[in-house]
Design an enzyme around this catalytic site. Sequence first.
Site: not given
Length: 120
Positions: A21, A53, A72, A98
């Site tokens: 990954e 933004y 997290e 993901k």
Amino acid sequence: MGRVKVKNIRVYAHHGCLKEETAIGSEYLVDVTVAANLSKASLSDRLSDTVDYVHINHIVKEEMGKPSKLLEYVAKKIIGRIFKEIPIVKRAKVSVSKINPPIGGDVEKVTVVLKEKREG
């Protein structure tokens, strides 16, 4: 009080617990919603009186660019920077997804959602 939402920020990043990954990377989607007093901006028409933004997008892209094991952890770092750099934000919600996670099944995405209120 009002909200500013930035949805589906697309990022290619290298997060995960598996070596593959972090080496190969994958696609992510990030959603950010912040709550702030937008009444001044609604009258002044000045960018300095609101939540920019573009700044939120910049924070997300920078934090997503730093490899982490857990979504997290990344979401928490994004919220921390929003509170640090955009003083009028009172609450923040960050979703990090993901796309096509490597979990041995036909799964579109996994998502972690964190919400926080500014201390004090």
